[in-house]
Every structure is written in C-alpha cells, then in structure tokens.
Design a protein around this motif. Structure first.
Motif, PDB file in Angstrom:
ATOM      1  N   PHE A 305      -1.607  89.581 -74.949  1.00 37.85           N
ATOM      2  CA  PHE A 305      -0.688  90.559 -75.514  1.00 37.85           C
ATOM      3  C   PHE A 305      -1.207  91.112 -76.833  1.00 37.85           C
ATOM      4  N   ARG A 306      -1.982  90.330 -77.552  1.00 41.98           N
ATOM      5  CA  ARG A 306      -2.544  90.795 -78.814  1.00 41.98           C
ATOM      6  C   ARG A 306      -3.560  91.905 -78.584  1.00 41.98           C
ATOM      7  N   LYS A 307      -4.101  91.984 -77.364  1.00 43.01           N
ATOM      8  CA  LYS A 307      -5.114  92.981 -77.059  1.00 43.01           C
ATOM      9  C   LYS A 307      -4.517  94.299 -76.571  1.00 43.01           C
ATOM     10  N   VAL A 308      -3.186  94.371 -76.588  1.00 40.15           N
ATOM     11  CA  VAL A 308      -2.538  95.613 -76.165  1.00 40.15           C
ATOM     12  C   VAL A 308      -3.013  96.757 -77.059  1.00 40.15           C
ATOM     13  N   ILE A 309      -3.408  97.834 -76.448  1.00 39.68           N
ATOM     14  CA  ILE A 309      -3.970  98.955 -77.195  1.00 39.68           C
ATOM     15  C   ILE A 309      -2.863  99.944 -77.515  1.00 39.68           C
ATOM     16  N   LEU A 310      -2.609 100.151 -78.808  1.00 38.90           N
ATOM     17  CA  LEU A 310      -1.697 101.174 -79.271  1.00 38.90           C
ATOM     18  C   LEU A 310      -2.526 102.298 -79.877  1.00 38.90           C
ATOM     19  N   PRO A 311      -1.958 103.490 -80.004  1.00 39.20           N
ATOM     20  CA  PRO A 311      -2.711 104.584 -80.641  1.00 39.20           C
ATOM     21  C   PRO A 311      -3.247 104.174 -82.011  1.00 39.20           C
ATOM     22  N   ALA A 312      -4.429 104.649 -82.324  1.00 41.90           N
ATOM     23  CA  ALA A 312      -5.108 104.209 -83.547  1.00 41.90           C
ATOM     24  C   ALA A 312      -4.310 104.534 -84.807  1.00 41.90           C
ATOM     25  N   ASN A 313      -3.547 105.648 -84.779  1.00 41.04           N
ATOM     26  CA  ASN A 313      -2.823 106.048 -85.986  1.00 41.04           C
ATOM     27  C   ASN A 313      -1.381 105.548 -85.986  1.00 41.04           C
ATOM     28  N   ALA A 314      -1.038 104.698 -85.031  1.00 42.32           N
ATOM     29  CA  ALA A 314       0.353 104.259 -84.898  1.00 42.32           C
ATOM     30  C   ALA A 314       0.690 103.162 -85.897  1.00 42.32           C
ATOM     31  N   ALA A 315       1.926 103.225 -86.396  1.00 40.60           N
ATOM     32  CA  ALA A 315       2.454 102.169 -87.255  1.00 40.60           C
ATOM     33  C   ALA A 315       3.440 101.335 -86.456  1.00 40.60           C
ATOM     34  N   VAL A 316       3.587 100.066 -86.816  1.00 40.44           N
ATOM     35  CA  VAL A 316       4.491  99.154 -86.115  1.00 40.44           C
ATOM     36  C   VAL A 316       5.551  98.656 -87.097  1.00 40.44           C
ATOM     37  N   ILE A 317       6.818  98.803 -86.698  1.00 40.29           N
ATOM     38  CA  ILE A 317       7.932  98.262 -87.472  1.00 40.29           C
ATOM     39  C   ILE A 317       8.439  97.019 -86.741  1.00 40.29           C
ATOM     40  N   PHE A 318       8.293  95.878 -87.357  1.00 37.68           N
ATOM     41  CA  PHE A 318       8.692  94.602 -86.757  1.00 37.68           C
ATOM     42  C   PHE A 318      10.027  94.200 -87.381  1.00 37.68           C
ATOM     43  N   ILE A 319      11.098  94.231 -86.587  1.00 40.37           N
ATOM     44  CA  ILE A 319      12.432  93.910 -87.086  1.00 40.37           C
ATOM     45  C   ILE A 319      12.699  92.428 -86.854  1.00 40.37           C
ATOM     46  N   VAL A 320      12.965  91.701 -87.935  1.00 43.54           N
ATOM     47  CA  VAL A 320      13.123  90.246 -87.860  1.00 43.54           C
ATOM     48  C   VAL A 320      14.427  89.831 -88.534  1.00 43.54           C
ATOM     49  N   SER A 321      14.901  88.651 -88.155  1.00 46.42           N
ATOM     50  CA  SER A 321      16.107  88.093 -88.774  1.00 46.42           C
ATOM     51  C   SER A 321      15.772  87.103 -89.889  1.00 46.42           C
ATOM     52  N   ASP A 322      14.522  86.639 -89.924  1.00 49.57           N
ATOM     53  CA  ASP A 322      14.047  85.785 -91.004  1.00 49.57           C
ATOM     54  C   ASP A 322      12.533  85.934 -91.098  1.00 49.57           C
ATOM     55  N   LEU A 323      11.957  85.462 -92.179  1.00 48.11           N
ATOM     56  CA  LEU A 323      10.529  85.612 -92.409  1.00 48.11           C
ATOM     57  C   LEU A 323       9.827  84.274 -92.214  1.00 48.11           C
ATOM     58  N   THR A 324       8.769  84.289 -91.410  1.00 49.33           N
ATOM     59  CA  THR A 324       7.929  83.106 -91.220  1.00 49.33           C
ATOM     60  C   THR A 324       6.469  83.548 -91.196  1.00 49.33           C
ATOM     61  N   LEU A 325       5.581  82.619 -91.464  1.00 45.80           N
ATOM     62  CA  LEU A 325       4.152  82.924 -91.405  1.00 45.80           C
ATOM     63  C   LEU A 325       3.733  83.307 -89.993  1.00 45.80           C
ATOM     64  N   GLU A 326       4.374  82.712 -89.009  1.00 44.36           N
ATOM     65  CA  GLU A 326       4.048  83.030 -87.623  1.00 44.36           C
ATOM     66  C   GLU A 326       4.320  84.495 -87.310  1.00 44.36           C
ATOM     67  N   LYS A 327       5.441  85.019 -87.831  1.00 44.31           N
ATOM     68  CA  LYS A 327       5.776  86.414 -87.587  1.00 44.31           C
ATOM     69  C   LYS A 327       4.848  87.344 -88.353  1.00 44.31           C
ATOM     70  N   VAL A 328       4.415  86.921 -89.521  1.00 41.87           N
ATOM     71  CA  VAL A 328       3.429  87.705 -90.265  1.00 41.87           C
ATOM     72  C   VAL A 328       2.130  87.784 -89.466  1.00 41.87           C
ATOM     73  N   ASP A 329       1.739  86.665 -88.845  1.00 44.03           N
ATOM     74  CA  ASP A 329       0.527  86.655 -88.010  1.00 44.03           C
ATOM     75  C   ASP A 329       0.682  87.594 -86.817  1.00 44.03           C
ATOM     76  N   ILE A 330       1.877  87.607 -86.223  1.00 45.13           N
ATOM     77  CA  ILE A 330       2.120  88.469 -85.060  1.00 45.13           C
ATOM     78  C   ILE A 330       1.932  89.930 -85.431  1.00 45.13           C
ATOM     79  N   LEU A 331       2.517  90.343 -86.549  1.00 46.86           N
ATOM     80  CA  LEU A 331       2.394  91.743 -86.964  1.00 46.86           C
ATOM     81  C   LEU A 331       0.964  92.068 -87.378  1.00 46.86           C
ATOM     82  N   SER A 332       0.310  91.118 -87.998  1.00 51.74           N
ATOM     83  CA  SER A 332      -1.087  91.337 -88.398  1.00 51.74           C
ATOM     84  C   SER A 332      -1.984  91.528 -87.181  1.00 51.74           C
TER      85      SER A 332
END
Length: 386
Positions: A305-332
């Motif tokens: 799933f990490r290899k999913v190709i999105l448009p090069a100029n696309a931004a991602v908004i990750f909506i979360v209910s709490d902050l964890t390092l794991e979620k930071v890794d996911i968005l990164s």
C-alpha cells in the motif's frame, strides 16, 4: 398448536360432553367449537398468497435525519383476521442500538392494509433491510401461523458535513509549526468575478465598485488553483472521535470541491483510491465511501500500500483522532514534505507522547493542525447528485 393437537383437543371436548351429558357440558363444547374451528382454518390459511411491498420516502439521507417506511400487505380473500403481528428485521447495527419495529395491526375483513413507521436519528452507514416477518393468530391463542417475506432495501446514510468559511480553511492549511507560503486552496492572481462578503474574507478582497453599485459588501472571486490535487486520508483506528473524523473529512471534501479544487480520497481499510477530480459526482463518490467506512485496526504499515502511486504534485491530508509516531510514519510514506495531519482535538489536550509525535511530524516537514468538532457549523441537508 399443531393441527393434530387442535383436532385432539376438539375430540376430547366432544367426548367429555358425550359422556358427561347435561346442559353445562354441551354449552362448554359449543362455546369452544367456533374458536377451535377458526383456529383450525387459520392453520390452513395460505399466507404465501400475501404480497408485501415496502416503500420508503427516501433511500439516501444525511446522518441524524429520519426516514419513513410503509409496508403494504395485499391478500386475495377477505377471511377475517383478528390481528397480525408484523416485525421488520432490522440491520444488525440498528438492533445493536436497541431499535425494534414490531407492530400489531387489526386487518379484519380488509384485503389491503398498511403499516408505517419512522426510523429516527439514523446513523451514518449503508443499512440493508432483508426480510419482513409476520404471524396471525386466533382469539385465545390456540393456533398461530408465521411467514417471512424477502423484501431487500438499502438505505445509504451519508455523513453530516459542515460549511467551512475561508477562515476555517486558512486555519486548516496554515495553522501549525510549519506554515506554507503557497496557498493550497486558491490562486489570488486572477479574478473571475464578485460575490457577497463571507466571514473570513480579507479586506483587500473587497470590490468597492461592486459594493457601491449593489449597496452590499462584495468581494472578489478568484480562479481556483489547478496545479495541485488534494487527497483526503482517514485514520481508521477505533476511537471515540471516529465519527468526528468522518464529519471533518466530509466537511473538507465539501468545502474544497465547492471551491473547484480537485479532491480525491484514499481508503486504507479497503485499499481503495478515488482519483482526484471536481464536481458534484466526485462529492457523491467521496461521501458514499465515507458512509461505508468503519473503524478497524489498519494502522500497521503495508509495503504494497505504501507503493500506491499518487500524482506527483498531490498533497495528502491525514485526518486523525490522536497523534502517534506510527501515524506520522504512515503519512511520511505517502508524501514526505507534502503532508498535512489534521487532528480533531484540542492542542492543549495532547499527551506527552502526542507532543513528541507532533515534534517528529514537524521535523519531517509535515504540518499538524488542530480543529475541534464543536467549532464547526452544520451545513444544509441536500440530495447528492447522481
């Protein structure tokens, strides 16, 4: 009671009257006879001749709204029916909430009769109704007969959304430790028209000529920036704020699409990506996907799933209910230096672990914004364009 049991009971009462004799014995027998004969007829009554039709005033609505359902029963004969108990077999999620739809109706000699009820305060989701169960009986409960009719119905309840003002979008995109100098939601270089003033508009946007002409405060309308797509991704970890996250995702999608932006959606649970585009049809696609989202444990990183190709100029908004390092890794993993993490809670309520995660996100070039649910205003209910 079965047919054999009922016939045996009638035989016993007749034998009692024959051997006992006297007025009382025969009075009891003849008093019992009509009830037993009626119960016997009901046991042979052809319930399969019934036709059942389910009608609903709307198949799509928003969370919190009500839906009216009417069941129409039609039969071929006029045999008097003392009563009929009708039970709608509700979807499991409604039964879990304690909802029950069991109603007694009195058909009498009617060939067509209607039962209606209202499902109030519907929860977000896709609710499937499958069958209707009903049974008839006699005066004293000697015999009952039951039937189940299949009548599939699907009601889609879209998430509620909120009308976000320009000031709200500014908070979402420009709040946090890292402030982007590039406006994500609009391009201010080309004026496309004028419109009425809205809270959050800058004074420099006011069109004074149009204001003087109309006696209303008018502001400039700008062409929407076309060179950057935005994808919304939802944290699907079980949380007390999961529904608030859903509503925030719906509100952002509605606001950005309303401004002409190209918006897409990434569902990590179903591994589904809705390509970014504009228009009401896109809004319907995203809202339909949000209606079906359920919390689940999917926050572990998946290499495919990490290899999913999105448009090069696309931004991602990750909506979360709490902050964890794991979620930071996911968005990164999706968008290094092009990600925004939107948390639906107070910044002052962060735990020490969440503050560390916030710092880690900032160090990786990820913006973190905070937006509380109660700060939003509900938008008007509307029918989704198909």
């Amino acid at each position: 009671m079965s047919v054999i049991g009922l016939v045996l009971l009638m035989t016993v009462s007749f034998c009692y009257a024959m051997f006992q004799g006297g007025f009382v014995s025969w009075f009891i027998f003849y008093s019992f006879l009509p009830f037993s004969v009626y119960a016997l007829i009901l046991l042979f009554y052809p319930l399969h001749d019934f036709t059942v039709e389910r009608k609903v005033n709307k198949r799509e609505c928003q969370a919190g709204e009500s839906v009216e359902i009417a069941l129409t029963f039609t039969r071929k004969n006029r045999l008097p029916l003392l009563f009929m108990v009708v039970e709608e077999e509700l979807p499991q999620e409604m039964e879990d909430r304690g909802l029950q739809r069991k109603i007694i109706i009195f058909p009498g000699f009617k060939r067509t009769f209607i039962m209606s009820y209202t499902l109030e305060n519907l929860q977000r989701g896709e609710h499937s109704f499958q069958s209707i169960r009903f049974w008839i009986g006699d005066f004293i409960g000697l015999g009952e007969k039951e039937a189940i009719y299949s009548s599939p119905l699907k009601i889609t309840v879209f998430p509620r959304y909120h009308e976000l003002a320009y000031s709200d979008l500014d908070r979402v995109f420009n709040q946090g430790a890292v402030v982007s100098t590039k406006k994500t939601q609009r391009e201010h270089s080309v004026v496309s028209g004028v419109r009425e003033y809205q809270p959050g508009d800058q004074l420099s946007w006011i069109n004074w000529k149009a204001t003087a002409r109309t006696s209303e405060i008018m502001t400039k309308e700008f062409e929407v920036q076309k060179n950057r797509d935005v994808f919304i991704m939802l944290d699907e970890k079980p949380s007390d704020l999961f529904e608030e996250s859903i509503e925030m995702a719906a509100s952002l999608a509605h606001a950005m699409l309303k401004k002409g932006m190209e918006v897409g959606y990434v569902s990590r649970g179903s591994r589904l990506i809705i390509p970014a585009t504009t228009g009401n049809k896109q809004k319907r696609k995203i809202f339909y996907r949000l209606a079906k989202e359920k919390p689940g444990v999917v926050n572990t990183l998946n290499e495919n799933f990490r290899k999913v190709i999105l448009p090069a100029n696309a931004a991602v908004i990750f909506i979360v209910s709490d902050l964890t390092l794991e979620k930071v890794d996911i968005l990164s993993a999706f968008r290094p230096n092009q990600g925004l993490m939107l948390c639906v809670k107070k910044q002052s309520d962060l735990t020490d672990e969440e503050r560390l995660s916030n710092s880690a996100a900032v160090s990786r070039g990820i913006k973190v914004s905070f937006f509380e649910h109660h700060q939003l205003k509900f938008g008007r209910s509307e029918v989704m364009a198909k």
